[in-house]
Write a protein that holds these residues in place. Structure first.
Motif, short mmCIF file in Angstrom:
data_model
loop_
_atom_site.label_atom_id
_atom_site.label_comp_id
_atom_site.label_asym_id
_atom_site.label_seq_id
_atom_site.Cartn_x
_atom_site.Cartn_y
_atom_site.Cartn_z
N VAL A 89 0.88 -1.18 0.00
CA VAL A 89 0.00 0.00 0.00
C VAL A 89 0.91 1.22 0.00
O VAL A 89 1.75 1.37 0.89
N ARG A 90 0.76 2.05 -1.03
CA ARG A 90 1.62 3.23 -1.18
C ARG A 90 0.79 4.51 -1.01
O ARG A 90 -0.26 4.66 -1.60
N VAL A 91 1.33 5.40 -0.18
CA VAL A 91 0.66 6.66 0.15
C VAL A 91 1.59 7.82 -0.24
O VAL A 91 2.80 7.74 -0.04
N VAL A 92 1.02 8.88 -0.78
CA VAL A 92 1.81 10.09 -1.03
C VAL A 92 2.10 10.73 0.32
O VAL A 92 1.18 11.14 1.03
N ASP A 93 3.38 10.78 0.68
CA ASP A 93 3.77 11.29 1.98
C ASP A 93 4.01 12.79 1.95
O ASP A 93 3.62 13.50 2.87
N SER A 94 4.65 13.28 0.89
CA SER A 94 4.87 14.72 0.79
C SER A 94 5.15 15.11 -0.66
O SER A 94 5.62 14.28 -1.46
N VAL A 95 4.87 16.35 -0.99
CA VAL A 95 5.20 16.94 -2.28
C VAL A 95 5.70 18.34 -1.96
O VAL A 95 4.94 19.18 -1.47
N GLU A 96 6.99 18.55 -2.20
CA GLU A 96 7.60 19.82 -1.81
C GLU A 96 8.36 20.44 -2.98
O GLU A 96 9.03 19.74 -3.72
N GLU A 97 8.22 21.75 -3.10
CA GLU A 97 9.03 22.47 -4.07
C GLU A 97 10.31 22.88 -3.37
O GLU A 97 10.28 23.37 -2.24
N LYS A 98 11.44 22.68 -4.05
CA LYS A 98 12.74 23.00 -3.47
C LYS A 98 13.58 23.75 -4.50
O LYS A 98 13.23 23.81 -5.66
N ARG A 99 14.68 24.28 -4.02
CA ARG A 99 15.63 24.95 -4.90
C ARG A 99 17.02 24.39 -4.63
O ARG A 99 17.44 24.30 -3.49
N GLY A 100 17.70 23.99 -5.70
CA GLY A 100 19.05 23.46 -5.59
C GLY A 100 20.01 24.28 -6.43
O GLY A 100 19.63 25.33 -6.95
N ARG A 101 21.22 23.76 -6.58
CA ARG A 101 22.23 24.48 -7.37
C ARG A 101 21.80 24.66 -8.81
O ARG A 101 22.18 25.61 -9.47
N SER A 102 20.98 23.73 -9.33
CA SER A 102 20.54 23.80 -10.73
C SER A 102 19.18 24.45 -10.89
O SER A 102 18.63 24.46 -11.97
N GLY A 103 18.63 24.95 -9.80
CA GLY A 103 17.34 25.63 -9.89
C GLY A 103 16.25 24.92 -9.11
O GLY A 103 16.50 24.09 -8.25
#
Length: 174
Positions: free
Chosen positions: A130-144
């Protein structure tokens, strides 16, 4: 070589509202049989030679009731088969990920996986994931900017014993 660039205003979210609303949703549930011949083929193909997976006497001498499946094989016991023409552009079926769509982030890559094992799988077990969406986050790294999606998957056997829990992540980029 020309790369297609997507210009996205910093004020525009990379995460569609319909995807953000799916956090906590069960996005896939699958059941499959654990079959010794299949896991032994899998073990040989990945170079795994542990006698626990092949030799019943050896496994019993180490406290198991018989040969056990390699722990990482559990996720393959429940996978279905997707015809090649039905695969998505990223090469996956999308079935296990909930078909989350990120129109501004068409590039995908695996972000990692951590699995904790609680008990062995035996020949003849029926495993349910059973798979659940745990999180969806926007992030910023060295490449954008990018989106990090994390799923939590629980594997149980036919006796409702938890065999493993996994946290899997995926990175989607513009």
């Amino acid at each position: 070589m020309t790369e297609n660039l997507i210009l996205i205003a910093d004020s525009e979210s990379l995460i569609p509202d319909e995807v953000a609303a799916r956090i906590g949703d069960v996005v896939s549930e699958a059941t499959g049989a654990v079959v010794a011949r299949d896991w032994q083929r899998w073990a040989v193909s990945v170079g795994e030679t542990n006698a626990l997976y092949f030799d019943g006497a050896y496994a019993r001498a180490h406290g198991y009731r018989g040969i056990v499946c390699p722990p990482l094989y559990l996720q393959y016991a429940i996978l279905g088969v997707t015809p090649i023409p039905e695969l998505r552009v990223d090469g996956s079926s999308g079935a296990a990920s909930g078909n989350l769509v990120f129109p501004l982030c068409p590039k995908r890559m695996a972000g990692g996986e951590n699995t904790t094992f609680f008990g062995p799988g035996y020949d003849g077990d029926v495993v349910t994931s059973v798979r659940v969406v745990d999180s969806v986050e926007e992030k910023r790294g060295r490449s954008g900017r990018f989106v990090l999606v994390t799923w939590r998957t629980t594997y149980t056997n036919q006796n409702d014993e938890v065999l493993a829990e996994a946290t899997t992540s995926m990175i989607a980029r513009p």
